[in-house]
Design an enzyme around this catalytic site. Structure first.
Site, PDB file in Angstrom:
ATOM      1  N   THR A  30       7.774  13.836  -0.382  1.00  0.00           N
ATOM      2  CA  THR A  30       7.505  14.908  -1.338  1.00  0.00           C
ATOM      3  C   THR A  30       8.640  14.965  -2.344  1.00  0.00           C
ATOM      4  OG1 THR A  30       6.688  17.188  -1.544  1.00  0.00           O
ATOM      5  CG2 THR A  30       8.639  16.847  -0.146  1.00  0.00           C
ATOM      6  N   CYS A  35      11.144  24.600  -4.573  1.00  0.00           N
ATOM      7  CA  CYS A  35      10.358  24.620  -3.346  1.00  0.00           C
ATOM      8  C   CYS A  35      11.227  24.163  -2.169  1.00  0.00           C
ATOM      9  CB  CYS A  35       9.159  23.677  -3.457  1.00  0.00           C
ATOM     10  SG  CYS A  35       7.994  24.133  -4.752  1.00  0.00           S
ATOM     11  N   HIS A  52       5.534  21.776   2.441  1.00  0.00           N
ATOM     12  CA  HIS A  52       6.097  21.926   1.092  1.00  0.00           C
ATOM     13  C   HIS A  52       5.747  23.340   0.656  1.00  0.00           C
ATOM     14  CE1 HIS A  52       6.793  20.010  -3.089  1.00  0.00           C
ATOM     15  NE2 HIS A  52       6.848  21.324  -3.219  1.00  0.00           N
TER      16      HIS A  52
END
Length: 176
Positions: A30, A35, A52
């Site tokens: 990712t 985040c 995530h």
């Protein structure tokens, strides 16, 4: 939060997704800014996963709301348990939570704080973390053995926004 659609050895997740794998050659990836990604694995059964989290904690008129973060963590943990993991053997690594834009709210700090508090409350050992700062991160997690790799992306230089001077409306009369 939804489960990522990838099932092969390489699974990429995006905002508000999670993935789990028991493949010895598996990798979950990712890219993060503010985040937060939580990598959790069971070293005995050799299963692991990553989520995530875009916004873990929000502030409402009634106070702080952690439902999105709790949902993201519980979906990941429950998926691992369904694959044979024992909740008591889980380990975790946490990444992300950067302050990406100067002068705006620090959602990255709030996201990271939520995840760290959740792990402590649930008794899941935090083996490693890379949180905060001002750079984006690319994360590669190897779920069968808990290894993680991080590559940071240099933060762009601060930009100064120049505003045009406001022109006053004039009616042709000058006062002194």
């Amino acid at each position: 939060m939804k489960r990522a659609t990838g099932r092969g050895p390489n699974i990429n997740i995006t905002q508000d997704e999670f993935a789990v794998s028991d493949r010895h050659d598996g990798v979950i990836t990712t890219i993060l800014g503010s985040c937060v990604a939580t990598c959790i694995w069971d070293p005995i059964v050799k299963v692991g996963g990553m989520n995530h989290i875009l916004v873990a904690r929000s502030h409402t008129a009634l106070g702080i709301n952690d439902f999105a973060g709790i949902n993201a963590m519980e979906l990941l943990i429950n998926a691992l348990v369904r694959m044979g993991a024992d909740r008591g053997r889980l380990n975790a690594k946490v990444f992300g939570g950067a302050a990406m834009i100067n002068g705006l709210s620090d959602i990255g700090h709030a996201n990271a704080s939520f995840v760290l508090e959740f792990l402590e409350r649930e008794g899941i050992p935090l083996i490693g973390k890379s949180i905060g700062g001002g750079s984006a991160r690319q994360i590669r997690f190897f779920p069968s053995d808990g290894r993680a790799m991080q590559r940071t992306v240099a933060a762009p230089p601060d930009l100064e926004v120049k505003r045009k001077p406001v022109q006053e409306e004039r009616n042709g009369v000058e006062l002194f």
